[in-house]
Every structure is written in structure tokens, then in C-alpha cells.
Design a protein around this motif. Sequence first.
Motif, PDB file in Angstrom:
ATOM      1  N   MET A  11       0.861  -1.036   0.110  1.00 62.53           N
ATOM      2  CA  MET A  11      -0.046  -0.017   0.090  1.00 62.53           C
ATOM      3  C   MET A  11       0.735   0.969   0.037  1.00 62.53           C
ATOM      4  N   GLY A  12       1.970   1.279   1.276  1.00 58.15           N
ATOM      5  CA  GLY A  12       2.644   2.246   0.328  1.00 58.15           C
ATOM      6  C   GLY A  12       3.306   2.594  -1.080  1.00 58.15           C
ATOM      7  N   HIS A  13       3.872   1.500  -1.761  1.00 57.52           N
ATOM      8  CA  HIS A  13       4.356   1.535  -2.782  1.00 57.52           C
ATOM      9  C   HIS A  13       3.372   2.019  -4.015  1.00 57.52           C
ATOM     10  N   ALA A  14       2.028   2.248  -3.497  1.00 54.84           N
ATOM     11  CA  ALA A  14       1.007   2.003  -3.963  1.00 54.84           C
ATOM     12  C   ALA A  14       0.630   3.379  -4.049  1.00 54.84           C
ATOM     13  N   THR A  15       0.368   4.377  -2.724  1.00 52.50           N
ATOM     14  CA  THR A  15       0.121   4.861  -2.394  1.00 52.50           C
ATOM     15  C   THR A  15       1.723   6.280  -3.058  1.00 52.50           C
ATOM     16  N   HIS A  16       2.826   5.957  -3.020  1.00 54.35           N
ATOM     17  CA  HIS A  16       3.569   6.293  -4.221  1.00 54.35           C
ATOM     18  C   HIS A  16       3.875   6.716  -5.281  1.00 54.35           C
ATOM     19  N   CYS A  17       3.617   5.514  -5.583  1.00 51.34           N
ATOM     20  CA  CYS A  17       3.350   5.931  -7.445  1.00 51.34           C
ATOM     21  C   CYS A  17       2.104   7.178  -7.521  1.00 51.34           C
ATOM     22  N   LYS A  18       0.532   6.555  -6.912  1.00 52.05           N
ATOM     23  CA  LYS A  18      -0.230   7.486  -7.132  1.00 52.05           C
ATOM     24  C   LYS A  18      -0.135   8.638  -6.798  1.00 52.05           C
ATOM     25  N   ARG A  19       0.629   9.590  -5.582  1.00 52.27           N
ATOM     26  CA  ARG A  19       1.200   9.926  -5.496  1.00 52.27           C
ATOM     27  C   ARG A  19       2.141  11.002  -6.863  1.00 52.27           C
ATOM     28  N   CYS A  20       3.050  10.327  -7.565  1.00 52.49           N
ATOM     29  CA  CYS A  20       3.549  10.971  -8.655  1.00 52.49           C
ATOM     30  C   CYS A  20       2.387  10.652  -9.816  1.00 52.49           C
ATOM     31  N   LEU A  21       2.078  10.109 -10.040  1.00 53.91           N
ATOM     32  CA  LEU A  21       0.855  10.410 -11.043  1.00 53.91           C
ATOM     33  C   LEU A  21      -0.148  12.179 -10.838  1.00 53.91           C
ATOM     34  N   ALA A  54      -8.845  -3.098  -9.574  1.00 49.23           N
ATOM     35  CA  ALA A  54      -8.895  -3.402  -8.106  1.00 49.23           C
ATOM     36  C   ALA A  54      -9.018  -1.512  -6.861  1.00 49.23           C
ATOM     37  N   GLY A  55      -7.518  -1.217  -6.881  1.00 51.12           N
ATOM     38  CA  GLY A  55      -7.809   0.389  -6.206  1.00 51.12           C
ATOM     39  C   GLY A  55      -7.809   1.118  -6.599  1.00 51.12           C
ATOM     40  N   ILE A  56      -7.953   1.624  -8.328  1.00 53.42           N
ATOM     41  CA  ILE A  56      -8.527   2.576  -9.016  1.00 53.42           C
ATOM     42  C   ILE A  56     -10.048   3.059  -9.737  1.00 53.42           C
ATOM     43  N   LYS A  57     -10.507   3.986  -9.164  1.00 53.38           N
ATOM     44  CA  LYS A  57     -11.658   4.526  -9.209  1.00 53.38           C
ATOM     45  C   LYS A  57     -11.745   4.426 -11.373  1.00 53.38           C
ATOM     46  N   ASP A  58     -12.766   4.129 -12.044  1.00 52.50           N
ATOM     47  CA  ASP A  58     -13.095   3.963 -13.017  1.00 52.50           C
ATOM     48  C   ASP A  58     -12.439   5.673 -13.811  1.00 52.50           C
ATOM     49  N   SER A  59     -13.089   6.569 -12.559  1.00 53.03           N
ATOM     50  CA  SER A  59     -12.460   8.013 -13.375  1.00 53.03           C
ATOM     51  C   SER A  59     -10.976   8.456 -13.725  1.00 53.03           C
ATOM     52  N   GLU A  60     -10.703   7.835 -12.861  1.00 52.32           N
ATOM     53  CA  GLU A  60      -8.991   7.990 -12.278  1.00 52.32           C
ATOM     54  C   GLU A  60      -8.345   7.324 -13.768  1.00 52.32           C
ATOM     55  N   LYS A  61      -8.847   5.961 -14.328  1.00 52.91           N
ATOM     56  CA  LYS A  61      -7.994   4.927 -15.299  1.00 52.91           C
ATOM     57  C   LYS A  61      -8.859   5.753 -16.698  1.00 52.91           C
ATOM     58  N   GLU A  62     -10.358   6.337 -16.731  1.00 52.07           N
ATOM     59  CA  GLU A  62     -10.256   6.843 -17.578  1.00 52.07           C
ATOM     60  C   GLU A  62      -9.464   8.731 -18.004  1.00 52.07           C
ATOM     61  N   ILE A  68      -3.387  10.090 -22.361  1.00 55.28           N
ATOM     62  CA  ILE A  68      -2.239   9.265 -22.703  1.00 55.28           C
ATOM     63  C   ILE A  68      -2.785   9.540 -23.949  1.00 55.28           C
ATOM     64  N   TRP A  69      -3.504   8.725 -25.162  1.00 55.67           N
ATOM     65  CA  TRP A  69      -4.589   9.211 -26.408  1.00 55.67           C
ATOM     66  C   TRP A  69      -4.013  10.114 -26.536  1.00 55.67           C
ATOM     67  N   ALA A  70      -3.791  11.713 -26.010  1.00 56.16           N
ATOM     68  CA  ALA A  70      -4.209  13.014 -26.180  1.00 56.16           C
ATOM     69  C   ALA A  70      -2.861  13.297 -27.135  1.00 56.16           C
ATOM     70  N   GLN A  71      -1.522  12.409 -26.005  1.00 55.83           N
ATOM     71  CA  GLN A  71       0.446  12.546 -27.014  1.00 55.83           C
ATOM     72  C   GLN A  71       0.486  11.435 -28.435  1.00 55.83           C
ATOM     73  N   ALA A 118      -2.539  -0.451 -22.199  1.00 54.43           N
ATOM     74  CA  ALA A 118      -2.490  -2.431 -22.097  1.00 54.43           C
ATOM     75  C   ALA A 118      -2.672  -2.578 -20.342  1.00 54.43           C
ATOM     76  N   ILE A 119      -1.928  -2.016 -19.960  1.00 51.53           N
ATOM     77  CA  ILE A 119      -2.249  -1.825 -18.897  1.00 51.53           C
ATOM     78  C   ILE A 119      -3.736  -1.092 -17.877  1.00 51.53           C
ATOM     79  N   LEU A 120      -3.862  -0.033 -18.361  1.00 53.53           N
ATOM     80  CA  LEU A 120      -5.423  -0.030 -18.017  1.00 53.53           C
ATOM     81  C   LEU A 120      -6.774  -0.740 -18.626  1.00 53.53           C
ATOM     82  N   ARG A 121      -6.127  -1.425 -19.940  1.00 51.85           N
ATOM     83  CA  ARG A 121      -6.961  -2.704 -20.585  1.00 51.85           C
ATOM     84  C   ARG A 121      -7.571  -1.699 -21.903  1.00 51.85           C
ATOM     85  N   ASP A 122      -6.947  -0.761 -22.402  1.00 49.79           N
ATOM     86  CA  ASP A 122      -7.519   0.002 -23.543  1.00 49.79           C
ATOM     87  C   ASP A 122      -8.463  -0.794 -24.744  1.00 49.79           C
TER      88      ASP A 122
END
Length: 369
Positions: A11-21, A54-62, A68-71, A118-122
Motif C-alpha cells: 500500500m505504501g508503494h502504491a500510494t507513492h506511485c499514485k502521488r507521482c501520477l 481494483a484499487g483505482i477509480k474508473d474515473s482515474e483510469k479514464e 495518453i491518447w492526447a499525446q 495495455a495496463i489500463l485495458r484500453d
Amino acid sequence: MPDVLSSLARMGHATHCKRCLTGLPASQVDTDPFKMALVFYCLGTLDLMGQIPAGIKDSEKECWREWIWAQQASGPGGTGFRPGPLMNTHAERDDTYHEFSENAPQMIMTYTALLSLAILRDDFSRLDRPGLISFLKACQNEDGSFSSEPYEGDADLRTTYCAFAICSMLGDWTGVHVDQALAFIASCRTYEGGYGQTPFSEALSTGGPTYCAVASIHLAGQGKQLSESDRLRTVRWLIINQEPSGGFRGRTCKGADACYSFWYGASISILEAKGLVSELSIVSYIASCQFKFGGIAKFPGDHPGKLFPNLKTHALATHFRRSSITQTLGAATWLLPALDPLLNATRDTAEWARRYIGVEQGQTRSLKV
């Protein structure tokens, strides 16, 4: 080997990554040229930690998918992905570029963008596949290497690996001259068995270029290109760089660095020599690099980096087998999903990428030689 391992702070590592995102402080402005890679590193870690979906809201994934697609940008050199939006005073459309554009698509960013989606299952319905193949063609040089951009940029084993990984995900090799690229890779090999970033350079002798070379050869299905003696020389060079601490040093006479646990470990895995290194010692070293507030540092006592959290967790997925944990308390927390060492993604994500990125409904086109 240790009898007890400290638990993996998922959870600590996941929080670190979410913070960076979410955002980085002004002191980290140096990450601006490779924001897309940062997104991939963070999403890759979340994927391994079981936080997606599981740990990410659909709105965040979208939101991440749309960013990414905007790039994705198209131009005379084909279609690829940019590092991120660039603030400038030019009235240039966001989805196009030209020869003198300041923010043209880049090879490494295109590779990381595809795997992030792919991670986001687009479903990749917006991917310009013909343009992507043209982009690969435009980036390949006469010596077989690939430039980071269609008109200029670095040309070394990193960009060559990304081009091969993109071809593998597309299931289409018609955009590259494989024989020339393999010749370029061979020219980067050193007497030690490792690979330099470019011909006649020191193998740095680092695990990064060596991984890019070994993975590229196998992505192209050309593993037999390496003679048995060359394979063993590379394996020897890789394993002698594991220090007593369990970590791998970047090159000869350098100290251990947790980032290299993936570069070396994945190369050893691809070359089918995992039994020659101490897996539990590697995990123990990475465990000692955990930061108490989340993230994994390069070495014990340091602060976690913003760019390479996933290399350390991917190293764990590469190394640690269930058979290794029977006598070690706390080791069960370190078990992670299986990794595809060739693409640097979980097997599920790699399978998704090849299934949905692939051209002609997954039918692989022949290599261009």
C-alpha cells in the motif's frame, strides 16, 4: 540467506506511485521531457501490486487513458506518442507534428504509452497502426539502429529495444529491417559478454544495454543467433555482478543499485540461467531499500526515486518463485504476478497488448530481412 524478510509495503508503494501520477513538486521539473515514461513506471508498479483495476477509480483510469491518447501525434514521419504536452507560443495542432516540431513523438515514449494503455485495458480502437509502422520505418538508420525521433535524436540499444517491442506487440515486422538491426546489436557486444549502449562503447558494462540487446534478439525470435559460448559469456558477466548484499552493481567496480536487479535479473531469466543467482538474496536487498513512507530507493537508507519504482518491483516478479519461500518468514508478501521479461510487463498485460495492439486481428506478419 535471511530467515526472515520484512513485509512488502504494497500500500505504501502504491500510494507513492499514485502521488507521482497526481503531481510532482517544482524541484522535479527535470522529469518534463519524459512524463510518459513516468506514467508507465507508476502504472506498472500499480499493476504488479494488484491495484489495477481494483484499487483505482474508473474515473482515474479514464483520465489517464485520455491523457495518453492526447499525446498521439501524426506527421510526415508517421504516428507515435509524445512525452507529454509542451507549452509553447506556436499555433500548432495538438495531434500533428512536422520536421521542426519541438515536441515530436519519440520511440521510447511510444513504447511506454502502448504498454500503459495495455495496463489500463484500453481497446486500442484509436491506434493508428499504419502510421505507427511508418514511424518505425522513419526512425531506422542505415546502420540498423533506431533514432528516438523520425528526424533526429539518440540512436542506441534503448531505442532499438523499444522498436522491437513495438513490432512484437503489433505482430508486424514489415516496418523494420531486422537483419540490419541485429547487426547493430551485435556490434555493441563487448569482450566481457555484456553490451554497450553503442558500438565500441564500454558495456557501460551495464545491465541496461545488455538487457535491451538480449531482449531484442529474443523478441525477434533470433535467440539462436547467440552461440552457446557467447550466451555463457553473457551469463557469466551478469552473475559476477551480483554482490554479497544480493544486489547487482551497474558495472564493474560500482556499488549495488536496486534498479539493476531488473536489468540483470530479466536478462538472466531470458537466457534461462536463473538457477545461477541467489533469488532470495536479491529480494532481501530490495527489501532493505524500502522507504518507510512508500517507494523503493536505489540503495538502503536513500530516498525513493520517482522514475524507477517499477524496475525494482518487476525485478521481484522476475526473480521470486513460490518454491523459494518455504523456509523464510515474511516472504509470502513478496509474491507478485508473473512477469513477461521481454516486454517488461505482467504476463496478463503483455497478452492484452499483443491481442489488442496487433494488426490484422492478431495475425503476425513475417520478419523483414
